[in-house]
Write a protein that holds these residues in place. Sequence first.
Motif, PDB file in Angstrom:
ATOM      1  N   GLY A  43      32.369  45.380  34.586  1.00 57.76           N
ATOM      2  CA  GLY A  43      31.507  46.496  34.992  1.00 57.76           C
ATOM      3  C   GLY A  43      30.605  46.093  36.140  1.00 57.76           C
ATOM      4  O   GLY A  43      29.981  45.028  36.103  1.00 57.76           O
ATOM      5  N   PRO A  44      30.504  46.937  37.175  1.00 60.59           N
ATOM      6  CA  PRO A  44      29.617  46.614  38.297  1.00 60.59           C
ATOM      7  C   PRO A  44      28.149  46.778  37.903  1.00 60.59           C
ATOM      8  O   PRO A  44      27.803  47.539  37.010  1.00 60.59           O
ATOM      9  N   MET A  45      27.303  46.033  38.600  1.00 62.00           N
ATOM     10  CA  MET A  45      25.858  46.145  38.398  1.00 62.00           C
ATOM     11  C   MET A  45      25.399  47.495  38.958  1.00 62.00           C
ATOM     12  O   MET A  45      26.158  48.162  39.690  1.00 62.00           O
ATOM     13  N   PRO A  46      24.160  47.926  38.687  1.00 61.72           N
ATOM     14  CA  PRO A  46      23.673  49.201  39.229  1.00 61.72           C
ATOM     15  C   PRO A  46      23.741  49.272  40.751  1.00 61.72           C
ATOM     16  O   PRO A  46      23.821  50.357  41.322  1.00 61.72           O
ATOM     17  N   THR A  47      23.744  48.142  41.425  1.00 65.82           N
ATOM     18  CA  THR A  47      23.831  48.113  42.896  1.00 65.82           C
ATOM     19  C   THR A  47      25.253  48.374  43.390  1.00 65.82           C
ATOM     20  O   THR A  47      25.480  48.528  44.589  1.00 65.82           O
ATOM     21  N   GLY A  48      26.215  48.374  42.459  1.00 66.24           N
ATOM     22  CA  GLY A  48      27.617  48.554  42.836  1.00 66.24           C
ATOM     23  C   GLY A  48      28.331  47.231  43.053  1.00 66.24           C
ATOM     24  O   GLY A  48      29.548  47.193  43.213  1.00 66.24           O
ATOM     25  N   GLU A  49      27.590  46.135  43.057  1.00 64.01           N
ATOM     26  CA  GLU A  49      28.185  44.813  43.226  1.00 64.01           C
ATOM     27  C   GLU A  49      28.634  44.274  41.871  1.00 64.01           C
ATOM     28  O   GLU A  49      28.134  44.688  40.828  1.00 64.01           O
ATOM     29  N   LEU A  50      29.575  43.343  41.920  1.00 60.93           N
ATOM     30  CA  LEU A  50      30.014  42.696  40.683  1.00 60.93           C
ATOM     31  C   LEU A  50      29.080  41.543  40.362  1.00 60.93           C
ATOM     32  O   LEU A  50      28.579  40.865  41.267  1.00 60.93           O
ATOM     33  N   PRO A  51      28.844  41.284  39.073  1.00 59.51           N
ATOM     34  CA  PRO A  51      27.964  40.177  38.685  1.00 59.51           C
ATOM     35  C   PRO A  51      28.492  38.845  39.214  1.00 59.51           C
ATOM     36  O   PRO A  51      29.704  38.599  39.216  1.00 59.51           O
ATOM     37  N   PRO A  52      27.588  37.955  39.660  1.00 60.30           N
ATOM     38  CA  PRO A  52      28.016  36.657  40.198  1.00 60.30           C
ATOM     39  C   PRO A  52      28.907  35.866  39.243  1.00 60.30           C
ATOM     40  O   PRO A  52      29.876  35.245  39.677  1.00 60.30           O
ATOM     41  N   VAL A  53      28.613  35.877  37.948  1.00 55.22           N
ATOM     42  CA  VAL A  53      29.437  35.112  37.010  1.00 55.22           C
ATOM     43  C   VAL A  53      30.850  35.696  36.938  1.00 55.22           C
ATOM     44  O   VAL A  53      31.830  34.942  36.816  1.00 55.22           O
ATOM     45  N   ALA A  54      30.989  37.001  37.055  1.00 55.06           N
ATOM     46  CA  ALA A  54      32.322  37.620  37.068  1.00 55.06           C
ATOM     47  C   ALA A  54      33.085  37.201  38.320  1.00 55.06           C
ATOM     48  O   ALA A  54      34.287  36.887  38.260  1.00 55.06           O
ATOM     49  N   LEU A  55      32.401  37.188  39.455  1.00 55.56           N
ATOM     50  CA  LEU A  55      33.038  36.749  40.699  1.00 55.56           C
ATOM     51  C   LEU A  55      33.470  35.289  40.601  1.00 55.56           C
ATOM     52  O   LEU A  55      34.549  34.918  41.082  1.00 55.56           O
ATOM     53  N   GLN A  56      32.644  34.459  39.957  1.00 53.29           N
ATOM     54  CA  GLN A  56      32.991  33.047  39.776  1.00 53.29           C
ATOM     55  C   GLN A  56      34.239  32.918  38.920  1.00 53.29           C
ATOM     56  O   GLN A  56      35.154  32.157  39.257  1.00 53.29           O
ATOM     57  N   ARG A  57      34.308  33.653  37.793  1.00 52.23           N
ATOM     58  CA  ARG A  57      35.479  33.586  36.909  1.00 52.23           C
ATOM     59  C   ARG A  57      36.737  34.063  37.641  1.00 52.23           C
ATOM     60  O   ARG A  57      37.804  33.471  37.490  1.00 52.23           O
ATOM     61  N   MET A  58      36.612  35.126  38.420  1.00 53.26           N
ATOM     62  CA  MET A  58      37.782  35.623  39.153  1.00 53.26           C
ATOM     63  C   MET A  58      38.225  34.621  40.217  1.00 53.26           C
ATOM     64  O   MET A  58      39.427  34.411  40.411  1.00 53.26           O
ATOM     65  N   ALA A  59      37.278  33.981  40.902  1.00 51.67           N
ATOM     66  CA  ALA A  59      37.633  32.985  41.919  1.00 51.67           C
ATOM     67  C   ALA A  59      38.332  31.785  41.276  1.00 51.67           C
ATOM     68  O   ALA A  59      39.335  31.285  41.795  1.00 51.67           O
ATOM     69  N   GLU A  60      37.810  31.325  40.137  1.00 53.00           N
ATOM     70  CA  GLU A  60      38.416  30.180  39.452  1.00 53.00           C
ATOM     71  C   GLU A  60      39.815  30.531  38.923  1.00 53.00           C
ATOM     72  O   GLU A  60      40.742  29.716  39.016  1.00 53.00           O
ATOM     73  N   THR A  61      39.962  31.733  38.398  1.00 55.53           N
ATOM     74  CA  THR A  61      41.282  32.178  37.942  1.00 55.53           C
ATOM     75  C   THR A  61      42.231  32.293  39.133  1.00 55.53           C
ATOM     76  O   THR A  61      43.400  31.915  39.043  1.00 55.53           O
ATOM     77  N   GLY A  62      41.717  32.760  40.250  1.00 51.25           N
ATOM     78  CA  GLY A  62      42.518  32.829  41.476  1.00 51.25           C
ATOM     79  C   GLY A  62      42.973  31.466  41.954  1.00 51.25           C
ATOM     80  O   GLY A  62      44.099  31.297  42.433  1.00 51.25           O
ATOM     81  N   GLU A  63      42.111  30.459  41.821  1.00 49.79           N
ATOM     82  CA  GLU A  63      42.500  29.090  42.188  1.00 49.79           C
ATOM     83  C   GLU A  63      43.640  28.609  41.295  1.00 49.79           C
ATOM     84  O   GLU A  63      44.586  27.977  41.776  1.00 49.79           O
ATOM     85  N   TRP A  64      43.553  28.908  39.994  1.00 50.25           N
ATOM     86  CA  TRP A  64      44.625  28.514  39.084  1.00 50.25           C
ATOM     87  C   TRP A  64      45.919  29.235  39.461  1.00 50.25           C
ATOM     88  O   TRP A  64      46.992  28.625  39.495  1.00 50.25           O
ATOM     89  N   MET A  65      45.807  30.516  39.773  1.00 50.87           N
ATOM     90  CA  MET A  65      46.989  31.287  40.153  1.00 50.87           C
ATOM     91  C   MET A  65      47.601  30.778  41.456  1.00 50.87           C
ATOM     92  O   MET A  65      48.827  30.752  41.598  1.00 50.87           O
ATOM     93  N   ALA A  66      46.773  30.354  42.395  1.00 51.30           N
ATOM     94  CA  ALA A  66      47.302  29.832  43.657  1.00 51.30           C
ATOM     95  C   ALA A  66      48.190  28.616  43.410  1.00 51.30           C
ATOM     96  O   ALA A  66      49.193  28.422  44.085  1.00 51.30           O
ATOM     97  N   ALA A  67      47.825  27.814  42.420  1.00 47.39           N
ATOM     98  CA  ALA A  67      48.602  26.609  42.118  1.00 47.39           C
ATOM     99  C   ALA A  67      49.769  26.872  41.168  1.00 47.39           C
ATOM    100  O   ALA A  67      50.726  26.112  41.150  1.00 47.39           O
ATOM    101  N   ASN A  68      49.705  27.952  40.376  1.00 44.98           N
ATOM    102  CA  ASN A  68      50.680  28.157  39.302  1.00 44.98           C
ATOM    103  C   ASN A  68      51.376  29.513  39.313  1.00 44.98           C
ATOM    104  O   ASN A  68      52.051  29.858  38.344  1.00 44.98           O
ATOM    105  N   SER A  69      51.225  30.271  40.370  1.00 47.01           N
ATOM    106  CA  SER A  69      51.752  31.646  40.390  1.00 47.01           C
ATOM    107  C   SER A  69      53.264  31.717  40.198  1.00 47.01           C
ATOM    108  O   SER A  69      53.773  32.701  39.650  1.00 47.01           O
ATOM    109  N   GLU A  70      53.979  30.686  40.599  1.00 45.08           N
ATOM    110  CA  GLU A  70      55.438  30.671  40.439  1.00 45.08           C
ATOM    111  C   GLU A  70      55.840  30.826  38.970  1.00 45.08           C
ATOM    112  O   GLU A  70      56.865  31.423  38.653  1.00 45.08           O
TER     113      GLU A  70
END
Length: 185
Positions: A91-118
């Motif tokens: 869920g976005p914050m009232p400002t319309g931005e995503l919470p920093p911890v959510a962005l961190q989790r998505m970035a870390e998951t993206g790093e895992w996917m970059a290495a393991n997407s195959e």
Amino acid sequence: LGTNTHKEHSPEEECRLSLGVVEDYLTPENPPPSSLTATGLTLRPKPWEVCMTLGLKWAYNPHDVYKTTKTIVQTLVSVVATGGSLLLDVGPMPTGELPPVALQRMAETGEWMAANSEAIYDTTPQSPYAISVTGPAPAGVHGDFSLDWRLTRKADAVYAMLLLDNSTLPAGMGHLALPCAVNVP
């Protein structure tokens, strides 16, 4: 889709009517972790998707507790190993931005996917889907260990993904081998 008033149903309709409702696919929400363990994993008779929140709430909550990247990745791997897909909600914050911890989790998951997407994209389930091995650790290592594997397949390649309880294997484990034979037709 509405209800079907015909007395005879095609095999596809029978599959959709098996739970007493007409549906195209299953969408469990925030499944309990026990359903994604090696003993809880099963193939579904139709397409399915896990709908999971990054935190505990579907909407923004400034005090929400977010799932770890490890939980997100292991859920993704377990779901894909049985033919499902994963939808993550934040869920976005009232400002319309995503919470920093959510962005961190998505970035870390993206790093895992970059290495393991195959092993994830365009794959199909590979029997036995999940393998769990527990036992005493090798000599010199204290305690027991547990190794949980998830399997996927793409063409002639079989991917065995190891889900660890800890971030590293105990020292002295040596090399790892898949603890069973996997038949690739």
